[in-house]
Design an enzyme around this catalytic site. Sequence first.
Site, mmCIF file in Angstrom:
data_model
loop_
_atom_site.group_PDB
_atom_site.id
_atom_site.type_symbol
_atom_site.label_atom_id
_atom_site.label_comp_id
_atom_site.label_asym_id
_atom_site.label_seq_id
_atom_site.Cartn_x
_atom_site.Cartn_y
_atom_site.Cartn_z
ATOM 1 N N ALA A 252 0.843 -1.186 0.000
ATOM 2 C CA ALA A 252 0.000 0.000 0.000
ATOM 3 C C ALA A 252 0.881 1.239 0.000
ATOM 4 C CB ALA A 252 -0.909 0.011 1.225
ATOM 5 N N GLY B 286 -0.569 -5.180 0.975
ATOM 6 C CA GLY B 286 -1.801 -5.107 0.202
ATOM 7 C C GLY B 286 -1.712 -5.795 -1.142
#
Length: 260
Positions: free
Chosen positions: A66, A112
Amino acid sequence: MSYQNILSESSNGITTITINRPKKLNALNRETIKELHDAFAEADQSADTKVIILTGSGEKAFVAGADISEFANFSVAEGGKLAAKGQELLFDFVENLSTPVIAAVNGFALGGGLELAMACHFRVASTNAKMGLPEVSLGVIPGYGGTQRLPQLVGKGRAMEMVMTAGMIESNQALEYGLVNHVTSLEELIPLAEKLAGKIMRNSSVAIAEAIRAINANYKDGVDGYKAEIEAFGNCFGTEDFKEGTTAFLEKRKADFPGK
């Protein structure tokens, strides 16, 4: 539809979605998550798309994680909202799509990025792929479903080790763990994903959608997966694909599924 951070191309029943932020190693920010949602929704609603392949641009990364700069100063409430919104908009959304999604993991799939790959229906990886959930090294935990999907795929003990050590595993170890289904060279990664997509497309898209729902039901709290399977099985009997599939079998010919 025009996108800033991703590419979406369709050909021969396959939509290939490529996360295209190579200077950021394809890191996920809010704008990219929203664009991915829109691209997946568009592909899922298209009658011409039978399989979706998700990959990252370049040779270094699928998704390196992320975009930390977006949430480094978040409060408790903001952090919770970030996870809830991301899961709803992308990760849970992808997992529950009716169209099969194959993650073609090229290079780093961290944080992520690995969570996004795990939300796809299954994964293939290149030999240079490295996967991990390093969030505890930042003082946080995986927030996009990683603590839930990783144990489902590799088992509780291995998931605990991967999360607590914040370490990376290479593609062959991911294959041994069951985290990915196949490993191949970087050059052959997309061709392999397309070959698997071709095998999927020979079958009933309606039945596949029901199978996805039934399989996912086993992992939902309060849902009886066996009942979900029975309902999905029954639903198939009312489809044109079922009539075509059974007729073709009895007539000893290849089925031509209408997808209805």
